[in-house]
Design an enzyme around this catalytic site. Structure first.
Site, PDB file in Angstrom:
ATOM      1  N   ILE A  40       0.840  -1.203   0.000  1.00 41.39           N
ATOM      2  CA  ILE A  40       0.000   0.000   0.000  1.00 41.39           C
ATOM      3  C   ILE A  40       0.881   1.261   0.000  1.00 41.39           C
ATOM      4  CG2 ILE A  40      -1.873   1.228   1.191  1.00 41.39           C
ATOM      5  CD1 ILE A  40      -2.590  -1.514   2.519  1.00 41.39           C
TER       6      ILE A  40
ATOM      7  N   GLY B 139       8.943  -5.088   1.553  1.00 41.10           N
ATOM      8  CA  GLY B 139       8.861  -4.145   0.426  1.00 41.10           C
ATOM      9  C   GLY B 139      10.066  -4.259  -0.488  1.00 41.10           C
TER      10      GLY B 139
ATOM     11  N   ALA C 111       4.537   1.290   8.072  1.00 40.71           N
ATOM     12  CA  ALA C 111       5.452   0.178   8.370  1.00 40.71           C
ATOM     13  C   ALA C 111       4.825  -0.706   9.438  1.00 40.71           C
ATOM     14  CB  ALA C 111       6.794   0.717   8.861  1.00 40.71           C
ATOM     15  N   ALA C 112       4.841  -1.985   9.197  1.00 44.87           N
ATOM     16  CA  ALA C 112       4.268  -2.934  10.158  1.00 44.87           C
ATOM     17  C   ALA C 112       4.611  -4.339   9.707  1.00 44.87           C
ATOM     18  CB  ALA C 112       2.750  -2.800  10.216  1.00 44.87           C
TER      19      ALA C 112
ATOM     20  N   TYR D  56      -1.442  -8.882  16.802  1.00 44.64           N
ATOM     21  CA  TYR D  56      -1.504  -7.849  15.753  1.00 44.64           C
ATOM     22  C   TYR D  56      -2.655  -6.884  16.013  1.00 44.64           C
ATOM     23  CZ  TYR D  56      -2.467  -5.930  11.054  1.00 44.64           C
ATOM     24  OH  TYR D  56      -2.716  -5.094   9.987  1.00 44.64           O
TER      25      TYR D  56
ATOM     26  N   ASN E 298      -9.658  -5.635   3.935  1.00 42.76           N
ATOM     27  CA  ASN E 298      -8.677  -6.483   3.246  1.00 42.76           C
ATOM     28  C   ASN E 298      -8.300  -5.904   1.885  1.00 42.76           C
ATOM     29  OD1 ASN E 298      -9.803  -8.121   5.450  1.00 42.76           O
ATOM     30  ND2 ASN E 298      -8.427  -9.664   4.610  1.00 42.76           N
TER      31      ASN E 298
ATOM     32  N   VAL F 182      -4.268 -13.079   1.328  1.00 41.99           N
ATOM     33  CA  VAL F 182      -4.792 -14.247   0.625  1.00 41.99           C
ATOM     34  C   VAL F 182      -4.902 -14.028  -0.887  1.00 41.99           C
ATOM     35  CG1 VAL F 182      -7.264 -13.724   0.983  1.00 41.99           C
ATOM     36  CG2 VAL F 182      -6.508 -16.089   0.767  1.00 41.99           C
TER      37      VAL F 182
ATOM     38  N   PHE G 117      -7.513 -22.435   4.648  1.00 37.93           N
ATOM     39  CA  PHE G 117      -7.612 -22.638   6.098  1.00 37.93           C
ATOM     40  C   PHE G 117      -9.067 -22.496   6.523  1.00 37.93           C
ATOM     41  CE2 PHE G 117      -3.258 -20.826   5.541  1.00 37.93           C
ATOM     42  CZ  PHE G 117      -2.556 -21.970   5.899  1.00 37.93           C
TER      43      PHE G 117
ATOM     44  N   GLU H 269      -8.200 -15.985  14.184  1.00 34.34           N
ATOM     45  CA  GLU H 269      -8.934 -15.586  12.974  1.00 34.34           C
ATOM     46  C   GLU H 269     -10.194 -14.788  13.284  1.00 34.34           C
ATOM     47  OE1 GLU H 269      -9.565 -16.364   9.559  1.00 34.34           O
ATOM     48  OE2 GLU H 269      -7.604 -17.222   9.185  1.00 34.34           O
TER      49      GLU H 269
HETATM   50  P1  NAD Z   1       3.464  -4.559   3.477  1.00 34.96           P
HETATM   51  O1  NAD Z   1       4.102  -5.654   4.257  1.00 34.96           O
HETATM   52  O2  NAD Z   1       3.507  -4.629   2.002  1.00 34.96           O
HETATM   53  O3  NAD Z   1       4.046  -3.142   3.897  1.00 34.96           O
HETATM   54  C1  NAD Z   1       4.691  -2.893   5.117  1.00 34.96           C
HETATM   55  C2  NAD Z   1       6.061  -2.320   4.796  1.00 34.96           C
HETATM   56  O4  NAD Z   1       6.731  -2.055   6.027  1.00 34.96           O
HETATM   57  C3  NAD Z   1       6.945  -3.289   3.999  1.00 34.96           C
HETATM   58  O5  NAD Z   1       7.508  -2.611   2.890  1.00 34.96           O
HETATM   59  C4  NAD Z   1       8.030  -3.708   4.985  1.00 34.96           C
HETATM   60  O6  NAD Z   1       9.263  -3.950   4.331  1.00 34.96           O
HETATM   61  C5  NAD Z   1       8.068  -2.497   5.908  1.00 34.96           C
HETATM   62  N1  NAD Z   1       8.532  -2.819   7.254  1.00 34.96           N
HETATM   63  C6  NAD Z   1       8.186  -3.880   8.034  1.00 34.96           C
HETATM   64  N2  NAD Z   1       8.841  -3.822   9.202  1.00 34.96           N
HETATM   65  C7  NAD Z   1       9.607  -2.701   9.159  1.00 34.96           C
HETATM   66  C8  NAD Z   1      10.529  -2.106  10.066  1.00 34.96           C
HETATM   67  N3  NAD Z   1      10.789  -2.649  11.264  1.00 34.96           N
HETATM   68  N4  NAD Z   1      11.146  -0.955   9.707  1.00 34.96           N
HETATM   69  C9  NAD Z   1      10.907  -0.394   8.485  1.00 34.96           C
HETATM   70  N5  NAD Z   1      10.051  -0.918   7.589  1.00 34.96           N
HETATM   71  C10 NAD Z   1       9.411  -2.055   7.926  1.00 34.96           C
HETATM   72  O7  NAD Z   1       1.959  -4.445   4.013  1.00 34.96           O
HETATM   73  P2  NAD Z   1       0.743  -3.558   3.504  1.00 34.96           P
HETATM   74  O8  NAD Z   1      -0.340  -4.499   3.191  1.00 34.96           O
HETATM   75  O9  NAD Z   1       1.192  -2.551   2.511  1.00 34.96           O
HETATM   76  O10 NAD Z   1       0.369  -2.834   4.867  1.00 34.96           O
HETATM   77  C11 NAD Z   1       0.603  -1.453   5.107  1.00 34.96           C
HETATM   78  C12 NAD Z   1      -0.045  -1.077   6.437  1.00 34.96           C
HETATM   79  O11 NAD Z   1      -1.459  -1.264   6.348  1.00 34.96           O
HETATM   80  C13 NAD Z   1       0.410  -1.918   7.629  1.00 34.96           C
HETATM   81  O12 NAD Z   1       0.478  -1.085   8.752  1.00 34.96           O
HETATM   82  C14 NAD Z   1      -0.693  -2.928   7.797  1.00 34.96           C
HETATM   83  O13 NAD Z   1      -0.784  -3.403   9.127  1.00 34.96           O
HETATM   84  C15 NAD Z   1      -1.899  -2.096   7.409  1.00 34.96           C
HETATM   85  N6  NAD Z   1      -3.033  -2.896   6.942  1.00 34.96           N
HETATM   86  C16 NAD Z   1      -2.944  -3.617   5.790  1.00 34.96           C
HETATM   87  C17 NAD Z   1      -4.052  -4.330   5.344  1.00 34.96           C
HETATM   88  C18 NAD Z   1      -4.058  -5.148   4.078  1.00 34.96           C
HETATM   89  O14 NAD Z   1      -5.087  -5.765   3.784  1.00 34.96           O
HETATM   90  N7  NAD Z   1      -2.990  -5.170   3.311  1.00 34.96           N
HETATM   91  C19 NAD Z   1      -5.242  -4.300   6.085  1.00 34.96           C
HETATM   92  C20 NAD Z   1      -5.264  -3.594   7.290  1.00 34.96           C
HETATM   93  C21 NAD Z   1      -4.161  -2.867   7.692  1.00 34.96           C
HETATM   94  C1  UD1 Z   2      -5.602  -9.087   6.477  1.00 36.72           C
HETATM   95  C2  UD1 Z   2      -4.242  -8.399   6.447  1.00 36.72           C
HETATM   96  C3  UD1 Z   2      -4.035  -7.662   7.746  1.00 36.72           C
HETATM   97  C4  UD1 Z   2      -5.208  -6.738   7.957  1.00 36.72           C
HETATM   98  C5  UD1 Z   2      -6.549  -7.481   7.927  1.00 36.72           C
HETATM   99  C6  UD1 Z   2      -7.738  -6.527   7.955  1.00 36.72           C
HETATM  100  C7  UD1 Z   2      -2.295  -9.285   5.292  1.00 36.72           C
HETATM  101  C8  UD1 Z   2      -1.239 -10.326   5.272  1.00 36.72           C
HETATM  102  N1  UD1 Z   2      -3.177  -9.380   6.298  1.00 36.72           N
HETATM  103  O1  UD1 Z   2      -5.645 -10.090   7.523  1.00 36.72           O
HETATM  104  O2  UD1 Z   2      -2.834  -6.885   7.672  1.00 36.72           O
HETATM  105  O3  UD1 Z   2      -5.050  -6.035   9.145  1.00 36.72           O
HETATM  106  O4  UD1 Z   2      -6.646  -8.183   6.680  1.00 36.72           O
HETATM  107  O5  UD1 Z   2      -8.932  -7.242   7.863  1.00 36.72           O
HETATM  108  O6  UD1 Z   2      -2.328  -8.399   4.471  1.00 36.72           O
HETATM  109  N2  UD1 Z   2      -6.141 -17.836   3.987  1.00 36.72           N
HETATM  110  C9  UD1 Z   2      -6.163 -19.094   3.416  1.00 36.72           C
HETATM  111  N3  UD1 Z   2      -5.048 -19.511   2.756  1.00 36.72           N
HETATM  112  C10 UD1 Z   2      -3.922 -18.749   2.643  1.00 36.72           C
HETATM  113  C11 UD1 Z   2      -3.912 -17.459   3.231  1.00 36.72           C
HETATM  114  C12 UD1 Z   2      -5.049 -17.035   3.902  1.00 36.72           C
HETATM  115  O7  UD1 Z   2      -7.170 -19.819   3.510  1.00 36.72           O
HETATM  116  O8  UD1 Z   2      -2.933 -19.198   2.033  1.00 36.72           O
HETATM  117  C13 UD1 Z   2      -7.348 -17.362   4.699  1.00 36.72           C
HETATM  118  C14 UD1 Z   2      -7.060 -16.921   6.109  1.00 36.72           C
HETATM  119  O9  UD1 Z   2      -7.072 -18.006   7.005  1.00 36.72           O
HETATM  120  C15 UD1 Z   2      -8.181 -15.921   6.342  1.00 36.72           C
HETATM  121  C16 UD1 Z   2      -8.420 -15.316   4.954  1.00 36.72           C
HETATM  122  O10 UD1 Z   2      -7.827 -16.218   4.028  1.00 36.72           O
HETATM  123  O11 UD1 Z   2      -9.361 -16.571   6.743  1.00 36.72           O
HETATM  124  C17 UD1 Z   2      -7.760 -13.964   4.817  1.00 36.72           C
HETATM  125  O12 UD1 Z   2      -6.415 -14.094   5.240  1.00 36.72           O
HETATM  126  P1  UD1 Z   2      -5.359 -12.903   5.114  1.00 36.72           P
HETATM  127  O13 UD1 Z   2      -5.276 -12.444   3.726  1.00 36.72           O
HETATM  128  O14 UD1 Z   2      -4.119 -13.314   5.823  1.00 36.72           O
HETATM  129  O15 UD1 Z   2      -6.166 -11.738   5.830  1.00 36.72           O
HETATM  130  P2  UD1 Z   2      -6.567 -11.378   7.311  1.00 36.72           P
HETATM  131  O16 UD1 Z   2      -6.106 -12.369   8.313  1.00 36.72           O
HETATM  132  O17 UD1 Z   2      -7.990 -11.013   7.231  1.00 36.72           O
END
Ligand code: NAD
Ligand code: UD1
Length: 313
Positions: free
Chosen positions: A12, A36, A76-77, A145, A174, A189, A206, A274
Site C-alpha cells: 500500500i 517491500g 510500516a508494520a 496484531y 482487506n 490471501v 484454512f 482468525e
Molecule cells: P506490506 O508488508 O507490504 O508493507 C509494510 C512495509 O513495512 C513493507 O515494505 C516492509 O518492508 C516495511 N517494514 C516492516 N517492518 C519494518 C521495520 N521494522 N522498519 C521499516 N520498515 C518495515 O503491508 P501492507 O499491506 O502494505 O500494509 C501497510 C499497512 O497497512 C500496515 O500497517 C498494515 O498493518 C496495514 N493494513 C494492511 C491491510 C491489508 O489488507 N494489506 C489491512 C489492514 C491494515
Molecule cells: C488481512 C491483512 C491484515 C489486515 C486485515 C484486515 C495481510 C497479510 N493481512 O488479515 O494486515 O489487518 O486483513 O482485515 O495483508 N487464507 C487461506 N489460505 C492462505 C492465506 C489465507 O485460507 O494461504 C485465509 C485466512 O485463514 C483468512 C483469509 O484467508 O481466513 C484472509 O487471510 P489474510 O489475507 O491473511 O487476511 P486477514 O487475516 O484477514
C-alpha cells in the site's frame, strides 16, 4: 510539502508514495525492505529512501530533526495476524512501540506537522457478532496484531487530543492489488491466490471457506487516504473498505472465473486468532465524498490482467 511514509516500499505504501509524488509532494521513505522493494516505487529516483528499521529509535529521532516532514503516514508494520501469533514480541516492537516512540519525539521537539496518519486494521473489531462494523462498534481484538493496532490507535488519538497534534487513524479492511508480496506463507490471501493461479500451485484453504472479508482494491484505498489528507481530518477513526461482504469460497470462485482456471485446493485447519466475519460500514468515508471506482469483480480483473501482462514482459 514534505511527506514521510514509513513502509513506503511495501504494497500500500508504494502506491501512496506514487500518488504523493504525482501530487507534487517531496517524499521521504523509511523501509527495511523486509517485505517491500524499492522497485515497487514508480518514482523512486525522485524521492529519498532510507533503508532502515522504524524500531531504531535514534535513527528515527535524527530523521525527524533532519527531514522535518509536514505529513507522516505510518504504514510500516508486520502486517500478518498469523505472523503476530508466531512472533508476538517482534511484531509488538514494530506495530506498536515504533509508532509510540515517533509520536513522543514529535511531541518533544514540537514538530509542526499537518497530519499524522496511522494505518490500523479491521482486525481490531474481532469476532463480535454485529455487522457491518462501524467505527463506533465495539472492538474485541483477538490476536497480538489486532491488540497492537488498537492500542496504537488509542495512543495516536490521545496524543492528538492531549498535545494538540493533528492525528488520524484509518482501519483498512482487506486490501488487494498489484505489488502485494505473496512470498510469505503469511501474505494476503489474494496475493497467494494470484501466485497459485500463475504457477499452477495448489492453494491451502484454512477452515471451510465460509469466513468473510471486505476486499478493497488498492487504488480505492489511495483515493480514500488522499481525501482524508485533503479534508485535513483529525482526531477520528475511519474505516477504509468496499462495504461488501464476500466469503473466501466466493472470492475463490470469482477469481477462477476471471482467470479461466481451476485451482487445486488443499484443506487445512482454521488458523488461530482468525476473524470469522468482516464487513465495514463506510458511511464516514462516504461523507468525505468517497465513492469506490473498483467494485470487486472489476478490481480483481484489473489485478489479474496486470499480473499476466507483468509475466509476459
Ligand atoms: P506490506 O508488508 O507490504 O508493507 C509494510 C512495509 O513495512 C513493507 O515494505 C516492509 O518492508 C516495511 N517494514 C516492516 N517492518 C519494518 C521495520 N521494522 N522498519 C521499516 N520498515 C518495515 O503491508 P501492507 O499491506 O502494505 O500494509 C501497510 C499497512 O497497512 C500496515 O500497517 C498494515 O498493518 C496495514 N493494513 C494492511 C491491510 C491489508 O489488507 N494489506 C489491512 C489492514 C491494515
Ligand atoms: C488481512 C491483512 C491484515 C489486515 C486485515 C484486515 C495481510 C497479510 N493481512 O488479515 O494486515 O489487518 O486483513 O482485515 O495483508 N487464507 C487461506 N489460505 C492462505 C492465506 C489465507 O485460507 O494461504 C485465509 C485466512 O485463514 C483468512 C483469509 O484467508 O481466513 C484472509 O487471510 P489474510 O489475507 O491473511 O487476511 P486477514 O487475516 O484477514
Amino acid at each position: 510539502m514534505k511527506a514521510l511514509v514509513t513502509g513506503g516500499a511495501g504494497f500500500i505504501g508504494s502506491h501512496l508514495v506514487d500518488h504523493l509524488v504525482e501530487s507534487g509532494f517531496e517524499v521521504v521513505v523509511v523501509d527495511d525492505l523486509s517485505m517491500g522493494a524499492i522497485s515497487n516505487i514508480k518514482h523512486w529516483e525522485q524521492i529519498t529512501i532510507y533503508v532502515a528499521d522504524v524500531c531504531d529509535d535514534k535513527f528515527m529521532q535524527q530523521l525527524l530533526a533532519d527531514e522535518r516532514p509536514d505529513y507522516i503516514y505510518f504504514l510500516a508494520a508486520i502486517a500478518s495476524v498469523a505472523d503476530s501469533i508466531e512472533r508476538p514480541a517482534e511484531t509488538h516492537a514494530v506495530n506498536h512501540t515504533a509508532v509510540f516512540n515517533l509520536l513522543e519525539h514529535i511531541r518533544q521537539i514540537r514538530l509542526p506537522i499537518k497530519q499524522f496518519l496511522f494505518t490500523s486494521s479491521a482486525a481490531v473489531y474481532g469476532n463480535l457478532p454485529e455487522l457491518p462494523k462501524r467505527e463506533d462498534s465495539r472492538v474485541a481484538p483477538v490476536s497480538p496484531y489486532a491488540i497492537d493496532k488498537y492500542a496504537t490507535e488509542r495512543f495516536v488519538l490521545a496524543y492528538g487530543e492531549l498535545y494538540d497534534l493533528p492525528t488520524v487513524c484509518v482501519r483498512f479492511f482487506n486490501v488487494y492489488g498489484p505489488r502485494q508480496n505473496p512470498s510469505s506463507p503469511y501474505s494476503g490471501v489474494l496475493s497467494i491466490l494470484t501466485d497459485c493461479l500463475k504457477t499452477q500451485r495448489p492453494f491451502t484453504l484454512f477452515g471451510d471457506g465460509t469466513q468473510t472479508r471486505d476486499f478493497v482494491y488498492v487504488s480505492d484505498v489511495i483515493k480514500a487516504l488522499w481525501l482524508i489528507t485533503e479534508h485535513q481530518v483529525q482526531h477520528e477513526v475511519i474505516n477504509i473498505a468496499n462495504g461488501l461482504e464476500t466469503s473466501l469460497n466466493g472470492i475463490i470462485q470469482m477469481y477462477q472465473e476471471i482467470a479461466g482456471q481451476q485451482l487445486e485446493i488443499k484443506r487445512a485447519e482454521q488458523r488461530g486468532g482468525e476473524v470469522d466475519h468482516s464487513v465495514a460500514s463506510i458511511g464516514k468515508l462516504a461523507r468525505l465524498n468517497y465513492e469506490s471506482e473498483w467494485p470487486l469483480r472489476r478490481g480483481l480483473t484489473k489485478y489479474w490482467e496486470g499480473e499476466c501482462e507483468h509475466a509476459r514482459s
